[in-house]
Scaffold this motif. Structure first.
Motif, PDB file in Angstrom:
ATOM      1  N   CYS A 142       0.811  -1.214   0.000  1.00  0.00           N
ATOM      2  CA  CYS A 142       0.000   0.000   0.000  1.00  0.00           C
ATOM      3  C   CYS A 142       0.847   1.268   0.000  1.00  0.00           C
ATOM      4  N   TRP A 143       2.156   1.126   0.262  1.00  0.00           N
ATOM      5  CA  TRP A 143       3.048   2.286   0.251  1.00  0.00           C
ATOM      6  C   TRP A 143       3.583   2.590  -1.148  1.00  0.00           C
ATOM      7  N   ILE A 144       3.366   1.684  -2.110  1.00  0.00           N
ATOM      8  CA  ILE A 144       3.992   1.862  -3.421  1.00  0.00           C
ATOM      9  C   ILE A 144       3.455   3.103  -4.122  1.00  0.00           C
ATOM     10  N   LEU A 145       2.126   3.165  -4.320  1.00  0.00           N
ATOM     11  CA  LEU A 145       1.557   4.321  -5.004  1.00  0.00           C
ATOM     12  C   LEU A 145       1.789   5.619  -4.233  1.00  0.00           C
ATOM     13  N   PRO A 146       1.558   5.673  -2.906  1.00  0.00           N
ATOM     14  CA  PRO A 146       1.868   6.905  -2.183  1.00  0.00           C
ATOM     15  C   PRO A 146       3.338   7.304  -2.275  1.00  0.00           C
ATOM     16  N   SER A 147       4.245   6.311  -2.316  1.00  0.00           N
ATOM     17  CA  SER A 147       5.667   6.652  -2.401  1.00  0.00           C
ATOM     18  C   SER A 147       6.026   7.247  -3.746  1.00  0.00           C
ATOM     19  N   MET A 148       5.276   6.877  -4.782  1.00  0.00           N
ATOM     20  CA  MET A 148       5.532   7.430  -6.108  1.00  0.00           C
ATOM     21  C   MET A 148       4.881   8.799  -6.294  1.00  0.00           C
ATOM     22  N   LEU A 149       3.749   9.014  -5.622  1.00  0.00           N
ATOM     23  CA  LEU A 149       3.010  10.264  -5.797  1.00  0.00           C
ATOM     24  C   LEU A 149       3.206  11.242  -4.637  1.00  0.00           C
ATOM     25  N   GLY A 150       3.301  10.716  -3.408  1.00  0.00           N
ATOM     26  CA  GLY A 150       3.325  11.589  -2.237  1.00  0.00           C
ATOM     27  C   GLY A 150       4.440  12.615  -2.243  1.00  0.00           C
ATOM     28  N   PRO A 151       5.724  12.195  -2.243  1.00  0.00           N
ATOM     29  CA  PRO A 151       6.809  13.188  -2.201  1.00  0.00           C
ATOM     30  C   PRO A 151       6.835  14.147  -3.384  1.00  0.00           C
ATOM     31  N   PRO A 152       6.725  13.672  -4.651  1.00  0.00           N
ATOM     32  CA  PRO A 152       6.769  14.665  -5.740  1.00  0.00           C
ATOM     33  C   PRO A 152       5.577  15.613  -5.731  1.00  0.00           C
ATOM     34  N   VAL A 153       4.378  15.092  -5.443  1.00  0.00           N
ATOM     35  CA  VAL A 153       3.211  15.965  -5.414  1.00  0.00           C
ATOM     36  C   VAL A 153       3.317  16.956  -4.254  1.00  0.00           C
ATOM     37  N   ALA A 154       3.679  16.447  -3.076  1.00  0.00           N
ATOM     38  CA  ALA A 154       3.817  17.341  -1.919  1.00  0.00           C
ATOM     39  C   ALA A 154       4.922  18.364  -2.143  1.00  0.00           C
ATOM     40  N   GLY A 155       6.025  17.935  -2.769  1.00  0.00           N
ATOM     41  CA  GLY A 155       7.107  18.873  -3.050  1.00  0.00           C
ATOM     42  C   GLY A 155       6.676  19.953  -4.028  1.00  0.00           C
ATOM     43  N   ALA A 156       5.948  19.559  -5.086  1.00  0.00           N
ATOM     44  CA  ALA A 156       5.487  20.547  -6.066  1.00  0.00           C
ATOM     45  C   ALA A 156       4.496  21.524  -5.442  1.00  0.00           C
TER      46      ALA A 156
END
Length: 472
Positions: A142-156
């Protein structure tokens, strides 16, 4: 045997997975935005406390949620925890100074502790033993999709809008989870009783014991919070705060852990202590690497957050590997290998701080550490549930989470104090970061020693739970 997504388990599995996706996305997104939030609020010296306060409050949420789940089922604890988490996230996101921001993080932690332990109880109570390793693999996946989207989206979002929008989005997602995901888990009730004549007395005894556990948890959380604050304070004022915090921990922590945990007694006590020590080392590295990459190597929050993405992906891959039904290694051996990989990775992060090496070295160290934790933590969770009676799964899961949170807040607080002591106003803090990662590597080495002490109690012994909870 029915699978995780067969008709009897489909709705429940989907709800558990969805909740863990939220937990993963929140942790990665907020971790990415945290360095910018703390600097904007003028609280760089309190950076460690922003994580430590969350973990200290999680102790209370874990104990209350675990006891309530044992008596009434995990559904109510999950609902209350998500409500608390949403409220804390909103409070932190609207804060104009560090005190309300830290308060919001504490409220977040209170809810987060209850959510995690409630989900562990669901796994232990609603799934047969052969499905539990696969369920833990799914949880990690369950961490795979959040790990791909969470940091880049939150950073942007942090760079182009504000870190506050990251917190607001997590609060909205938490409300969605309350509405959509809690209902399928309400059907998981407390373990049945066979003697109706003693139910009232046992219920009263359990409630009395729970009250004592809650008082001890509050005391431990206050002690951990004082230690975390002392780690962020400067000057002689930190010493009495740290001493008072250690005193509060000493008088209460034994009540919340299986007997023998602090002495690393073989079996369940060593499992609980291993969970805490390994998680503390990993969480410390994970907390300081984004700050190091942003402050020391001048990377953007988005680029720094990608180290969290890599670590989460490697963690998920290792968890999938350990959940294979025909794995040729014993569960205990997998845990030991995970601890060794974690230690080697923690050493690698020290090299990544040195200016002679590229910044990616530290990020690689975090990725490798994630692989080690993906082997270690699911194995610890499976072994703990297998060695727990049905009416002790909540308490023992709470002990795991409590050890995780308490050890993490202590180590993060100690590393925060070390970082502040070595911090220079000139902005060159390679030595301070190297010191933090060296402490984390030493603790990870201790986890390797503990991993060799989890094999003594056999899960086939029906008296294992009784033995491991015998008086000292």
């Amino acid at each position: 045997m029915d699978g995780l997504f067969s008709r009897p388990h489909r709705a429940r599995t989907t709800a558990v997975a969805g909740t863990f996706v939220l937990v993963a996305f929140a942790g990665l997104a907020l971790g990415t935005a945290m360095p910018v939030a703390v600097q904007e609020l003028g609280g760089l010296s309190l950076y460690a406390l922003a994580f430590g306060g969350f973990l200290a409050a999680s102790v209370i949420g874990t104990v209350v949620g675990g006891g309530h789940a044992d008596r009434h089922g995990p559904g109510p604890a999950l609902f209350a925890g998500l409500c608390c988490f949403a409220a804390g996230t909103l409070l932190a996101g609207t804060a104009g100074a560090m005190p309300p921001f830290l308060l919001g993080r504490c409220v977040q932690g209170l809810g987060g502790g209850a959510v995690t332990v409630a989900l562990y109880v669901v796994v232990g109570r609603a799934y047969p033993a052969p499905l539990r390793p696969r369920m833990f693999s799914l949880i990690t996946a369950c961490w795979i999709l959040p790990s791909m989207l969470g940091p880049p989206v939150a950073g942007a979002v942090t760079e182009r809008l504000s870190w506050r929008w990251v917190f607001h989005a997590i609060a909205v997602l938490s409300v969605v989870a309350i509405v959509v995901l809690v209902r399928p888990l309400r059907k998981v009730g407390p373990p049945g009783t066979t003697d109706d004549d003693t139910t009232g007395q046992s219920g009263q005894a359990a409630q009395s014991g729970q009250s004592g556990q809650v008082r001890a948890a509050v005391t431990v959380a206050v002690g951990a919070g004082l230690i975390g604050y002392a780690g962020s304070a400067r000057g002689w004022q930190a010493l009495p705060l740290a001493a008072l915090g250690l005193t509060l921990l000493a008088v209460s922590v034994r009540t919340l852990l299986p007997p023998g945990t602090l002495r690393a007694r073989r079996g369940l006590p060593s499992l609980v202590l291993l969970r805490g020590v390994a998680a503390a080392a990993y969480f410390t590295v994970e907390s300081f690497i984004p700050l190091m990459l942003v402050n020391e190597r001048d990377l953007s929050p988005t680029a720094a957050g990608m180290s969290l993405t890599g670590a989460a992906l490697s963690w998920a891959g290792a968890a999938w590997l350990q959940g294979r039904p025909r794995l040729p290694l014993t569960r205990e051996r997998v845990v030991l290998i995970g601890a060794l990989v974690h230690f080697c990775a923690a050493v690698l992060t020290i090299a990544g701080v040195l200016c002679a090496l590229p910044a990616v070295t530290a990020a690689v160290g975090l990725v490798v550490a994630g692989f080690g934790m993906g082997l270690l933590l699911p194995g610890v969770g499976v072994l703990t549930l297998d060695r727990s009676a049905p009416d002790r799964q909540g308490a023992n899961s709470a002990a795991l989470q409590m050890a995780d949170n308490l050890c993490s807040v202590l180590l993060v607080g100690a590393c925060g104090a070390a970082f502040n002591a070595a911090h220079t106003r000139a902005g060159h803090d390679a030595g301070a970061f190297a010191l933090v990662f060296a402490v984390a590597a030493t603790v990870a080495g201790g986890a390797c020693l503990l991993a060799g002490r989890v094999t003594a109690v056999t899960t086939s012994d029906p008296r294992a739970e009784e033995k491991e909870h015998a008086p000292l």
